[in-house]
Design a protein around this motif. Structure first.
Motif, mmCIF file in Angstrom:
data_model
loop_
_atom_site.group_PDB
_atom_site.id
_atom_site.type_symbol
_atom_site.label_atom_id
_atom_site.label_comp_id
_atom_site.label_asym_id
_atom_site.label_seq_id
_atom_site.Cartn_x
_atom_site.Cartn_y
_atom_site.Cartn_z
ATOM 1 N N ARG A 1 0.852 -1.186 0.000
ATOM 2 C CA ARG A 1 0.000 0.000 0.000
ATOM 3 C C ARG A 1 0.886 1.234 0.000
ATOM 4 N NH1 ARG A 1 -4.861 1.817 4.005
ATOM 5 N NH2 ARG A 1 -4.986 3.966 3.259
ATOM 6 N N GLY A 2 0.591 2.155 -0.911
ATOM 7 C CA GLY A 2 1.342 3.392 -0.965
ATOM 8 C C GLY A 2 0.893 4.266 -2.117
ATOM 9 N N ASN A 3 1.507 5.425 -2.232
ATOM 10 C CA ASN A 3 1.196 6.356 -3.311
ATOM 11 C C ASN A 3 2.309 6.309 -4.356
ATOM 12 O OD1 ASN A 3 0.799 8.539 -5.016
ATOM 13 N ND2 ASN A 3 0.100 9.901 -3.400
ATOM 14 N N PRO A 4 2.010 5.786 -5.552
ATOM 15 C CA PRO A 4 3.040 5.680 -6.589
ATOM 16 C C PRO A 4 3.158 6.914 -7.481
ATOM 17 C CG PRO A 4 1.076 4.520 -7.279
ATOM 18 C CD PRO A 4 0.792 5.071 -5.911
ATOM 19 N N TYR A 5 2.460 7.992 -7.149
ATOM 20 C CA TYR A 5 2.421 9.176 -8.004
ATOM 21 C C TYR A 5 3.247 10.328 -7.454
ATOM 22 C CZ TYR A 5 -1.268 6.856 -10.569
ATOM 23 O OH TYR A 5 -1.960 5.964 -11.334
ATOM 24 N N ASP A 6 3.620 11.241 -8.340
ATOM 25 C CA ASP A 6 4.310 12.467 -7.946
ATOM 26 C C ASP A 6 3.407 13.326 -7.059
ATOM 27 O OD1 ASP A 6 6.709 12.016 -9.351
ATOM 28 O OD2 ASP A 6 5.824 12.758 -11.215
ATOM 29 N N ASN A 7 2.133 13.367 -7.395
ATOM 30 C CA ASN A 7 1.159 14.190 -6.692
ATOM 31 C C ASN A 7 0.599 13.436 -5.479
ATOM 32 O OD1 ASN A 7 -0.979 15.764 -5.838
ATOM 33 N ND2 ASN A 7 -1.789 16.111 -7.906
ATOM 34 N N LYS A 8 0.854 13.935 -4.289
ATOM 35 C CA LYS A 8 0.377 13.300 -3.054
ATOM 36 C C LYS A 8 -1.147 13.208 -3.013
ATOM 37 C CE LYS A 8 4.206 13.020 -0.388
ATOM 38 N NZ LYS A 8 4.827 11.743 -0.393
ATOM 39 N N GLN A 9 -1.837 14.127 -3.706
ATOM 40 C CA GLN A 9 -3.295 14.133 -3.699
ATOM 41 C C GLN A 9 -3.899 12.922 -4.399
ATOM 42 O OE1 GLN A 9 -4.069 18.056 -5.333
ATOM 43 N NE2 GLN A 9 -4.488 18.842 -3.278
ATOM 44 N N GLU A 10 -3.093 12.187 -5.158
ATOM 45 C CA GLU A 10 -3.590 10.968 -5.796
ATOM 46 C C GLU A 10 -3.944 9.909 -4.761
ATOM 47 O OE1 GLU A 10 -4.482 10.612 -8.815
ATOM 48 O OE2 GLU A 10 -3.604 12.454 -9.603
ATOM 49 N N GLY A 11 -3.362 10.009 -3.582
ATOM 50 C CA GLY A 11 -3.706 9.091 -2.495
ATOM 51 C C GLY A 11 -3.054 7.725 -2.638
ATOM 52 N N ASP A 12 -3.439 6.848 -1.722
ATOM 53 C CA ASP A 12 -2.857 5.504 -1.672
ATOM 54 C C ASP A 12 -3.514 4.545 -2.662
ATOM 55 O OD1 ASP A 12 -1.068 6.226 0.250
ATOM 56 O OD2 ASP A 12 -2.009 5.127 1.879
ATOM 57 N N TRP A 13 -2.696 3.607 -3.101
ATOM 58 C CA TRP A 13 -3.120 2.514 -3.961
ATOM 59 C C TRP A 13 -2.703 1.222 -3.269
ATOM 60 C CZ3 TRP A 13 -4.988 2.840 -9.230
ATOM 61 C CH2 TRP A 13 -5.302 4.146 -9.611
ATOM 62 N N ILE A 14 -3.318 0.131 -3.672
ATOM 63 C CA ILE A 14 -2.990 -1.163 -3.090
ATOM 64 C C ILE A 14 -2.707 -2.152 -4.220
ATOM 65 C CG2 ILE A 14 -5.363 -2.037 -2.915
ATOM 66 C CD1 ILE A 14 -4.409 -2.895 0.031
ATOM 67 N N ALA A 15 -1.671 -2.960 -4.023
ATOM 68 C CA ALA A 15 -1.300 -3.977 -5.013
ATOM 69 C C ALA A 15 -1.233 -5.334 -4.322
ATOM 70 C CB ALA A 15 0.046 -3.648 -5.653
ATOM 71 N N VAL A 16 -1.761 -6.346 -4.993
ATOM 72 C CA VAL A 16 -1.704 -7.723 -4.515
ATOM 73 C C VAL A 16 -1.050 -8.557 -5.606
ATOM 74 C CG1 VAL A 16 -3.052 -9.753 -3.844
ATOM 75 C CG2 VAL A 16 -3.784 -7.472 -3.104
ATOM 76 N N SER A 17 0.035 -9.243 -5.261
ATOM 77 C CA SER A 17 0.674 -10.148 -6.208
ATOM 78 C C SER A 17 0.587 -11.569 -5.666
ATOM 79 C CB SER A 17 2.129 -9.753 -6.472
ATOM 80 O OG SER A 17 2.879 -9.730 -5.275
ATOM 81 N N LEU A 18 0.359 -12.509 -6.572
ATOM 82 C CA LEU A 18 0.234 -13.928 -6.236
ATOM 83 C C LEU A 18 1.159 -14.737 -7.131
ATOM 84 C CD1 LEU A 18 -3.684 -14.143 -6.282
ATOM 85 C CD2 LEU A 18 -2.238 -13.956 -4.261
ATOM 86 N N TYR A 19 1.844 -15.706 -6.554
ATOM 87 C CA TYR A 19 2.699 -16.600 -7.334
ATOM 88 C C TYR A 19 2.659 -17.984 -6.691
ATOM 89 C CZ TYR A 19 6.698 -19.045 -9.215
ATOM 90 O OH TYR A 19 7.488 -20.007 -9.799
ATOM 91 N N GLY A 20 2.583 -19.005 -7.516
ATOM 92 C CA GLY A 20 2.601 -20.366 -6.988
ATOM 93 C C GLY A 20 2.198 -21.371 -8.042
ATOM 94 N N THR A 21 1.382 -22.327 -7.610
ATOM 95 C CA THR A 21 0.958 -23.396 -8.521
ATOM 96 C C THR A 21 -0.558 -23.513 -8.530
ATOM 97 O OG1 THR A 21 1.125 -25.070 -6.776
ATOM 98 C CG2 THR A 21 3.069 -24.740 -8.184
ATOM 99 N N ILE A 22 -1.061 -24.016 -9.653
ATOM 100 C CA ILE A 22 -2.474 -24.318 -9.820
ATOM 101 C C ILE A 22 -2.561 -25.617 -10.599
ATOM 102 C CG2 ILE A 22 -2.671 -22.949 -11.942
ATOM 103 C CD1 ILE A 22 -5.571 -22.263 -11.024
ATOM 104 N N GLY A 23 -3.542 -26.432 -10.265
ATOM 105 C CA GLY A 23 -3.722 -27.676 -11.006
ATOM 106 C C GLY A 23 -4.728 -28.587 -10.352
ATOM 107 N N ALA A 24 -4.818 -29.789 -10.892
ATOM 108 C CA ALA A 24 -5.700 -30.802 -10.321
ATOM 109 C C ALA A 24 -5.218 -31.121 -8.912
ATOM 110 C CB ALA A 24 -5.681 -32.053 -11.188
ATOM 111 N N PRO A 25 -6.137 -31.491 -8.030
ATOM 112 C CA PRO A 25 -5.732 -31.780 -6.649
ATOM 113 C C PRO A 25 -5.002 -33.116 -6.506
ATOM 114 C CG PRO A 25 -8.095 -32.079 -6.905
ATOM 115 C CD PRO A 25 -7.581 -31.560 -8.210
ATOM 116 N N VAL A 26 -3.981 -33.296 -7.335
ATOM 117 C CA VAL A 26 -3.140 -34.487 -7.316
ATOM 118 C C VAL A 26 -1.697 -34.009 -7.378
ATOM 119 C CG1 VAL A 26 -2.522 -36.619 -8.523
ATOM 120 C CG2 VAL A 26 -4.901 -35.830 -8.546
#
Length: 147
Positions: free
Chosen positions: A107-132
């Motif tokens: 969570r943070g403000n990625p912009y030059d202008n502080k008035q843009e306010g906070d943004w939130i980023a969620v990153s996911l990494y791992g595996t997906i597949g059949a439950p085997v």
């Protein structure tokens, strides 16, 4: 409204998630005066993935649980990241798929202008597949939302 070149919140979320040594990434996040947390979740239920990330974000002070817009922004960032993991169809157990994921929330403000306010980023990494065991492949997703 210009993004600061070194303040790309999605990039930092992915780098924190994928880094073998998180010390440098955490130092950069601290220098930017942003908040972050990481964790892991595995499930056949998408709602359990959402709940695990929301719980971690609340426990680590990323969002205030009593402010609806913050929970709402986090929810949309999670769903966007899950959409990347599941290739656009946020279904797991109902289609006999399971995930084992690591996550990072920033969570943070990625912009030059502080008035843009906070943004939130969620990153996911791992595996997906059949439950085997052995029937999975790598996956990654990123979601970004304004608060």
């Amino acid at each position: 409204m210009a993004l600061k070149n070194d303040c790309r919140i999605g990039k930092h979320a992915i780098l924190l998630l994928l880094s073998d040594d998180t010390a440098d990434q955490l130092a950069m996040i601290k220098q930017l005066n942003w908040k972050s947390c990481t964790g892991k979740v595995g499930s056949m239920d998408a709602h359990k993935v959402v709940a695990a990330i929301e719980t971690a974000a609340k426990k680590n002070g990323i969002i205030q649980s009593d402010v609806y817009r913050e929970s709402h922004a986090l929810y949309h960032a999670i769903i966007e990241a899950l959409s990347g993991v599941t290739r656009g169809q946020v279904q797991i157990g109902s289609v006999l798929r399971t995930v084992g994921l690591s996550f990072a929330v920033l969570r943070g403000n990625p912009y030059d202008n502080k008035q843009e306010g906070d943004w939130i980023a969620v990153s996911l990494y791992g595996t997906i597949g059949a439950p085997v065991k052995g029937s999975e492949h790598e996956t990654i997703g990123l979601g970004i939302n304004h608060i």
